[in-house]
Design a protein around this motif. Structure first.
Motif, PDB file in Angstrom:
ATOM      1  N   LYS A   1     -25.305  38.312 -76.429  1.00 46.14           N
ATOM      2  CA  LYS A   1     -26.213  39.371 -75.975  1.00 46.14           C
ATOM      3  C   LYS A   1     -25.386  40.583 -75.534  1.00 46.14           C
ATOM      4  N   THR A   2     -25.991  41.731 -75.610  1.00 46.47           N
ATOM      5  CA  THR A   2     -25.303  42.942 -75.194  1.00 46.47           C
ATOM      6  C   THR A   2     -25.383  43.095 -73.688  1.00 46.47           C
ATOM      7  N   LYS A   3     -24.614  44.040 -73.162  1.00 47.92           N
ATOM      8  CA  LYS A   3     -24.623  44.274 -71.713  1.00 47.92           C
ATOM      9  C   LYS A   3     -25.989  44.764 -71.240  1.00 47.92           C
ATOM     10  N   ASP A   4     -26.642  45.599 -72.040  1.00 54.50           N
ATOM     11  CA  ASP A   4     -27.966  46.100 -71.664  1.00 54.50           C
ATOM     12  C   ASP A   4     -28.987  44.970 -71.586  1.00 54.50           C
ATOM     13  N   GLU A   5     -28.942  44.055 -72.554  1.00 55.27           N
ATOM     14  CA  GLU A   5     -29.879  42.933 -72.543  1.00 55.27           C
ATOM     15  C   GLU A   5     -29.623  42.035 -71.336  1.00 55.27           C
ATOM     16  N   LEU A   6     -28.351  41.783 -71.043  1.00 51.09           N
ATOM     17  CA  LEU A   6     -28.021  40.962 -69.879  1.00 51.09           C
ATOM     18  C   LEU A   6     -28.449  41.644 -68.578  1.00 51.09           C
ATOM     19  N   SER A   7     -28.291  42.955 -68.506  1.00 48.21           N
ATOM     20  CA  SER A   7     -28.739  43.694 -67.321  1.00 48.21           C
ATOM     21  C   SER A   7     -30.249  43.598 -67.163  1.00 48.21           C
ATOM     22  N   ASN A   8     -30.972  43.700 -68.276  1.00 52.64           N
ATOM     23  CA  ASN A   8     -32.431  43.571 -68.215  1.00 52.64           C
ATOM     24  C   ASN A   8     -32.843  42.180 -67.735  1.00 52.64           C
ATOM     25  N   LEU A   9     -32.153  41.153 -68.221  1.00 51.14           N
ATOM     26  CA  LEU A   9     -32.445  39.793 -67.771  1.00 51.14           C
ATOM     27  C   LEU A   9     -32.161  39.652 -66.278  1.00 51.14           C
ATOM     28  N   PHE A  10     -31.018  40.175 -65.846  1.00 51.69           N
ATOM     29  CA  PHE A  10     -30.638  40.088 -64.441  1.00 51.69           C
ATOM     30  C   PHE A  10     -31.679  40.781 -63.561  1.00 51.69           C
ATOM     31  N   LEU A  11     -32.082  41.990 -63.964  1.00 53.39           N
ATOM     32  CA  LEU A  11     -33.068  42.730 -63.166  1.00 53.39           C
ATOM     33  C   LEU A  11     -34.425  42.042 -63.160  1.00 53.39           C
ATOM     34  N   ARG A  12     -34.746  41.381 -64.249  1.00 56.49           N
ATOM     35  CA  ARG A  12     -36.036  40.693 -64.305  1.00 56.49           C
ATOM     36  C   ARG A  12     -36.080  39.504 -63.346  1.00 56.49           C
ATOM     37  N   PHE A  13     -34.962  38.804 -63.191  1.00 56.30           N
ATOM     38  CA  PHE A  13     -34.915  37.643 -62.317  1.00 56.30           C
ATOM     39  C   PHE A  13     -34.522  37.996 -60.880  1.00 56.30           C
ATOM     40  N   ASP A  14     -34.032  39.202 -60.668  1.00 59.22           N
ATOM     41  CA  ASP A  14     -33.663  39.642 -59.314  1.00 59.22           C
ATOM     42  C   ASP A  14     -34.912  40.216 -58.643  1.00 59.22           C
ATOM     43  N   ASN A  15     -35.628  39.366 -57.919  1.00 57.33           N
ATOM     44  CA  ASN A  15     -36.917  39.752 -57.355  1.00 57.33           C
ATOM     45  C   ASN A  15     -36.798  40.672 -56.145  1.00 57.33           C
ATOM     46  N   ASP A  16     -35.804  40.433 -55.292  1.00 56.96           N
ATOM     47  CA  ASP A  16     -35.727  41.190 -54.043  1.00 56.96           C
ATOM     48  C   ASP A  16     -34.647  42.263 -54.044  1.00 56.96           C
ATOM     49  N   GLY A  17     -33.923  42.429 -55.143  1.00 58.96           N
ATOM     50  CA  GLY A  17     -32.920  43.473 -55.226  1.00 58.96           C
ATOM     51  C   GLY A  17     -31.599  43.112 -54.589  1.00 58.96           C
ATOM     52  N   ARG A  18     -31.415  41.879 -54.140  1.00 56.61           N
ATOM     53  CA  ARG A  18     -30.170  41.484 -53.489  1.00 56.61           C
ATOM     54  C   ARG A  18     -29.325  40.561 -54.357  1.00 56.61           C
ATOM     55  N   GLY A  19     -29.663  40.452 -55.647  1.00 57.45           N
ATOM     56  CA  GLY A  19     -28.891  39.579 -56.527  1.00 57.45           C
ATOM     57  C   GLY A  19     -29.654  38.300 -56.811  1.00 57.45           C
ATOM     58  N   LEU A  20     -29.041  37.484 -57.661  1.00 57.85           N
ATOM     59  CA  LEU A  20     -29.680  36.229 -58.048  1.00 57.85           C
ATOM     60  C   LEU A  20     -29.277  35.118 -57.090  1.00 57.85           C
ATOM     61  N   TYR A  21     -30.256  34.339 -56.680  1.00 50.40           N
ATOM     62  CA  TYR A  21     -29.974  33.115 -55.939  1.00 50.40           C
ATOM     63  C   TYR A  21     -29.651  32.023 -56.944  1.00 50.40           C
ATOM     64  N   PHE A  22     -29.123  30.909 -56.453  1.00 55.35           N
ATOM     65  CA  PHE A  22     -28.702  29.840 -57.352  1.00 55.35           C
ATOM     66  C   PHE A  22     -29.870  29.329 -58.193  1.00 55.35           C
ATOM     67  N   ASP A  23     -31.041  29.139 -57.583  1.00 57.49           N
ATOM     68  CA  ASP A  23     -32.199  28.619 -58.329  1.00 57.49           C
ATOM     69  C   ASP A  23     -32.617  29.582 -59.432  1.00 57.49           C
ATOM     70  N   ASP A  24     -32.596  30.902 -59.125  1.00 54.76           N
ATOM     71  CA  ASP A  24     -32.946  31.881 -60.146  1.00 54.76           C
ATOM     72  C   ASP A  24     -31.933  31.859 -61.289  1.00 54.76           C
ATOM     73  N   PHE A  25     -30.641  31.779 -60.913  1.00 52.77           N
ATOM     74  CA  PHE A  25     -29.591  31.722 -61.922  1.00 52.77           C
ATOM     75  C   PHE A  25     -29.712  30.461 -62.770  1.00 52.77           C
ATOM     76  N   TYR A  26     -30.005  29.327 -62.134  1.00 52.28           N
ATOM     77  CA  TYR A  26     -30.154  28.063 -62.862  1.00 52.28           C
ATOM     78  C   TYR A  26     -31.339  28.145 -63.830  1.00 52.28           C
ATOM     79  N   ASN A  27     -32.459  28.699 -63.367  1.00 54.32           N
ATOM     80  CA  ASN A  27     -33.630  28.853 -64.244  1.00 54.32           C
ATOM     81  C   ASN A  27     -33.319  29.761 -65.430  1.00 54.32           C
ATOM     82  N   LEU A  28     -32.587  30.819 -65.164  1.00 56.54           N
ATOM     83  CA  LEU A  28     -32.212  31.747 -66.233  1.00 56.54           C
ATOM     84  C   LEU A  28     -31.310  31.070 -67.254  1.00 56.54           C
ATOM     85  N   MET A  29     -30.317  30.339 -66.784  1.00 57.57           N
ATOM     86  CA  MET A  29     -29.360  29.706 -67.684  1.00 57.57           C
ATOM     87  C   MET A  29     -29.945  28.510 -68.431  1.00 57.57           C
TER      88      MET A  29
END
Length: 179
Positions: A1-29
């Motif tokens: 995936k490109t950097k833009d696509e990864l950024s979009n995924l990250f922003l979609r799973f980052d609900n509170d704007g403070r980064g991904l928590y482990f559960d969010d990261f695990y669900n994403l991966m």
């Protein structure tokens, strides 16, 4: 995936704007490639609301991959020399499209072909009797009772009753709302 696509995924799973928590990261991966592609794919409608044409050379091309993400694969072919490995997601989407084609387009084509065939058959029978009897036994197919009729069941409620029921319901609601 490109950097833009990864950024979009990250922003979609980052609900509170403070980064991904482990559960969010695990669900994403743990998401399947098809789910990730479904999230990342752009809207298929343009600015005016029309569906933009696909740029795939064949339907389901974006679902095919090199197998590096571990998506389930199926092998097609009898011998190992000609065998082809294809994504299960691509096979399912192709199956759905084939079912839709068969149930809508192909059946309509068969219906029209049957109508044309029977009309041609009726016309040749009509012409045959006119020719063989020198016009004495000729008839017009469109004026005979042999035309195709659509079988239908009569409605158990007449349109007049429906109209009266609608008026009663309308006035009942009007009275209830005024109380």
């Amino acid at each position: 995936k490109t950097k833009d696509e990864l950024s979009n995924l990250f922003l979609r799973f980052d609900n509170d704007g403070r980064g991904l928590y482990f559960d969010d990261f695990y669900n994403l991966m743990s998401m399947h490639k098809i789910e990730v592609d479904n999230i990342l794919k752009p809207c298929i409608r343009g600015e005016k609301g029309f569906i933009t044409p696909s740029r795939e050379t064949f339907f389901g091309e974006t679902l095919l991959d090199d197998g590096s993400n571990g998506s389930p694969k199926a092998t097609i072919g009898n011998n190992t020399k000609d065998a082809t490995s294809i994504s299960v997601g691509a096979m399912k989407s192709q199956h759905l499209v084939q079912e839709l084609y068969e149930s809508r387009v192909a059946s309509a084509q068969r219906f029209v072909a049957m109508c044309i065939m029977f009309h041609s058959l009726g016309s040749s029978v009509q012409n045959f009797f006119s020719v063989i009897s020198f016009g004495l036994l000729g008839y017009r197919t469109d004026r005979s009772h042999s035309i195709m009729r659509i079988a239908s069941t009569a409605s158990p409620i007449s349109a007049a009753e429906i109209r009266e029921r609608a008026k009663i319901i309308f006035y009942t609601k009007k009275v209830r709302s005024s109380l």
